[in-house]
Design an enzyme around this catalytic site. Structure first.
Site, PDB file in Angstrom:
ATOM      1  N   SER A 124      75.836 -22.237  -7.595  1.00 49.95           N
ATOM      2  CA  SER A 124      75.313 -21.660  -8.832  1.00 49.95           C
ATOM      3  C   SER A 124      73.763 -21.188  -8.906  1.00 49.95           C
ATOM      4  O   SER A 124      73.427 -20.250  -9.371  1.00 49.95           O
ATOM      5  CB  SER A 124      75.633 -22.255 -10.173  1.00 49.95           C
ATOM      6  OG  SER A 124      76.913 -22.222 -10.376  1.00 49.95           O
ATOM      7  N   HIS A 187      70.457 -26.725 -16.390  1.00 45.69           N
ATOM      8  CA  HIS A 187      71.451 -26.761 -15.382  1.00 45.69           C
ATOM      9  C   HIS A 187      71.132 -25.376 -14.607  1.00 45.69           C
ATOM     10  O   HIS A 187      70.217 -24.564 -14.880  1.00 45.69           O
ATOM     11  CB  HIS A 187      72.949 -26.608 -15.991  1.00 45.69           C
ATOM     12  CG  HIS A 187      73.969 -27.108 -15.050  1.00 45.69           C
ATOM     13  ND1 HIS A 187      75.071 -26.477 -14.674  1.00 45.69           N
ATOM     14  CD2 HIS A 187      74.228 -28.198 -14.389  1.00 45.69           C
ATOM     15  CE1 HIS A 187      75.929 -26.829 -14.017  1.00 45.69           C
ATOM     16  NE2 HIS A 187      75.314 -28.203 -13.652  1.00 45.69           N
ATOM     17  N   HIS A 348      86.164 -27.311 -11.194  1.00 46.41           N
ATOM     18  CA  HIS A 348      85.929 -28.306 -10.524  1.00 46.41           C
ATOM     19  C   HIS A 348      86.964 -29.518 -10.257  1.00 46.41           C
ATOM     20  O   HIS A 348      86.880 -30.542  -9.343  1.00 46.41           O
ATOM     21  CB  HIS A 348      84.359 -28.778 -10.357  1.00 46.41           C
ATOM     22  CG  HIS A 348      83.509 -27.797  -9.848  1.00 46.41           C
ATOM     23  ND1 HIS A 348      83.375 -27.752  -8.554  1.00 46.41           N
ATOM     24  CD2 HIS A 348      82.447 -27.077 -10.137  1.00 46.41           C
ATOM     25  CE1 HIS A 348      82.364 -26.930  -8.102  1.00 46.41           C
ATOM     26  NE2 HIS A 348      81.912 -26.513  -9.238  1.00 46.41           N
ATOM     27  N   HIS A 468      83.824 -24.022  -4.771  1.00 51.50           N
ATOM     28  CA  HIS A 468      83.746 -22.554  -5.166  1.00 51.50           C
ATOM     29  C   HIS A 468      84.613 -21.696  -4.157  1.00 51.50           C
ATOM     30  O   HIS A 468      84.972 -22.274  -3.038  1.00 51.50           O
ATOM     31  CB  HIS A 468      82.358 -22.272  -4.844  1.00 51.50           C
ATOM     32  CG  HIS A 468      81.494 -22.683  -6.135  1.00 51.50           C
ATOM     33  ND1 HIS A 468      79.807 -22.505  -6.159  1.00 51.50           N
ATOM     34  CD2 HIS A 468      81.812 -23.641  -7.249  1.00 51.50           C
ATOM     35  CE1 HIS A 468      79.568 -23.432  -7.197  1.00 51.50           C
ATOM     36  NE2 HIS A 468      80.549 -23.852  -7.909  1.00 51.50           N
TER      37      HIS A 468
END
Length: 547
Positions: A124, A187, A348, A468
């Site tokens: 990400s 994040h 996840h 991912h």
């Protein structure tokens, strides 16, 4: 307007309320109405012609984008959107396959390639950096170009590698900016808007290696102390403890500062009438007109999943609504980023049910945005940063519970329609102490845990955190210059379209595209204006073709 007529704005609040009420039970309806008796040849011929007529009627919106709203469904790959669409439709009592999420009705779509410059399958941090800065970046690194090495810090190299973001460009153009997220405000996805870090995990000082603490500020400090972070008018999400703040929901496992800094206090002092809210009631009752900057800190760590969230923690739609109200005060317009970050976190953990619910939460926020802006002057984009190792498989009948089971002709045991290539779900489903070599997997037909909120779907290989996926992700757009999102393109292209549509200061745009062209200077400093050249002419020719 291209699509406003499809939104049925007067019905959406009732529909969303009913949808969320149904979802609160954490399970799907027991039966769905299949419309197949009406879907004869005439139905499908009419359906195809209606779609053709609608698309032929669309006209390109060439207004300047006064406002930009960018939605990121973290981990919301195409398989997640498809299953999320069916899930939402089944929540309303339909078979689900025919349903459309709000953003799927947008008139323009494309596919973005998500790889990082050093990874086939991205994370990400690198993907968000590409989306927000217009430059493809490295795995697990924020706001930096390729000269910096992961998890290492040389101050000069880091400073020379800074990438500017959409947030900076908008602020320099006089627009107000903000972001909301269901993750920590420090994040990876929100962090890429404002931070420059060789490691996305350096969110607070306790996570930065001691030898590098004089080299780079932790991400929380960059948010509060440096531009563009310190100029955001709206910041909302979790991660209170990274700012030295104690939320109403303390979490002993949350990241904590070791330096004792109360960053939220310096943020409050940065502008008069700055306010911090900590629950739904205080957020929704805020006096917008007498608030200069708004920070919402609703959890020490990430916000809870929507399916188990208490009412005094706001929904993503709540946060989006108040963020728009705050930012609309600026007559020059605004930029807002909205992240549905817990789609990714659910995947996840192989929590397919929770992931699909989070897709519905993001879609409700998109609906809220549509209702509260003028689409003729607001470019709204919905995309994902990356996909997941998540698939919809088998041959279930139409209307089959999307969270249910399917089989293959001749198979002795049914399996899940939704499953993962890897993840912790493997450990739950694999039976290691069986004496029957044909029965090595849990019997799902008789598994009483399948309706549990935190049930893990099957995974083919054990890893602690599911990975991912590397396939392209969808980009859905409506509003000014949304027609530039066509075909398949690199993910960093998104930022360039936004700058072009909004006429950001000193960027090539439809407002003044015959005058400036930008290229990276030899010293890799900020983008510099040069005179027209053959490259300029090529660029303008491409723009003319696209527009």
């Amino acid at each position: 307007m291209h699509l406003a007529y499809e939104m049925r704005a007067q019905r959406i609040p009732r529909i969303c309320a009913a949808l969320l009420a149904l979802m609160s039970c954490g399970c799907l309806c027991s039966g769905f109405s299949l419309p197949v008796e009406h879907e004869d040849t005439t139905f499908w011929m009419k359906s195809g012609q209606d779609t053709l007529r609608r698309i032929l009627s669309l006209q390109n919106n060439r207004n300047s984008a006064k406002n930009i709203i960018l939605f990121i469904g973290d981990g919301m790959g195409l398989s997640t959107i498809t299953s999320g669409r069916i899930y939402a439709g089944q929540m309303k009592g339909h078979s689900g396959e025919e349903y459309k999420l709000t953003f799927e009705k947008f008139p323009n779509t494309g596919l973005a390639k998500t790889y990082n410059v050093d990874r086939q399958v991205p994370d990400s941090a690198g993907t968000a950096t590409a989306i927000f800065t217009g430059v493809k970046a490295q795995y697990k690194m924020l706001g930096l170009d390729g000269k910096v090495k992961y998890n290492m810090c040389d101050k000069t190299t880091v400073e020379n590698s800074h990438l500017t973001s959409i947030a900076s460009w908008a602020q320099e153009s006089g627009m107000d900016t903000g972001f909301v997220t269901t993750t920590r405000v420090t994040h990876a996805t929100p962090g890429a808007l404002y931070a420059h870090s060789p490691n996305r995990e350096w969110e607070c000082d306790s996570k930065v290696p001691p030898q590098y603490r004089d080299c780079v500020k932790d991400i929380a400090r960059q948010l509060v102390e440096e531009s563009p972070g310190n100029k955001f008018k709206v910041i909302m999400g979790g991660g209170a403890s990274t700012l030295g703040f104690k939320s109403e929901y303390p979490d002993s496992l949350a990241l904590k500062r070791s330096d004792g800094r109360r960053l939220y206090e310096s943020w409050l002092l940065s502008a008069p009438d700055s306010k911090i809210v900590t629950n739904t009631a205080s957020l929704m009752s805020i006096d917008i007109h007498n608030t200069s900057k708004l920070m919402g800190l609703f959890a020490d760590d990430h916000l809870p999943y929507a399916a188990v969230k208490p009412n005094n923690i706001p929904s993503l739609a709540n946060m989006t609504f108040q963020a728009i109200r705050m930012l609309k005060k600026n007559k020059k317009g605004f930029f807002l980023m909205v992240e549905g970050g817990k789609i990714d976190l659910a995947h996840h953990e192989n929590y397919a049910r929770l992931a699909l619910r989070e897709v519905a939460e993001l879609d409700a926020a998109v609906t809220t945005a549509i209702q509260n802006v003028n689409v003729d002057e607001t470019l709204i984009i919905v995309t994902a940063d990356h996909s997941h190792a998540f698939t919809m498989n088998g041959y279930p009948e139409r209307g089959n519970n999307i969270l249910g089971l399917t089989n293959t002709t001749g198979a002795t045991q049914r399996y899940e329609t939704l499953s993962y290539a890897n993840g912790p779900g493997y450990a739950y489903h694999r039976i290691n102490d069986t004496s029957d070599p044909k029965q090595t997997w849990r019997d799902l037909d008789n598994d009483k845990n399948r309706n549990d909120t935190f049930y893990r779907h099957w995974a083919g290989r054990y890893v602690k955190d599911e990975t991912h996926g590397g396939e392209d992700v969808g980009v859905y757009a409506i509003g000014p210059y949304s027609h530039l999102f066509r075909s398949t393109f690199e993910q960093n292209y998104i930022a360039h379209v936004i700058a072009y549509a909004a006429c950001f200061k000193d960027w090539p745009s439809h407002c003044d595209h015959n005058r400036y062209f930008y290229e990276i200077a030899a010293d890799n400093s900020a983008l510099q204006a040069t005179t027209l050249s053959s490259v300029t002419i090529a660029f303008l020719g491409l723009v003319s073709y696209l527009v």
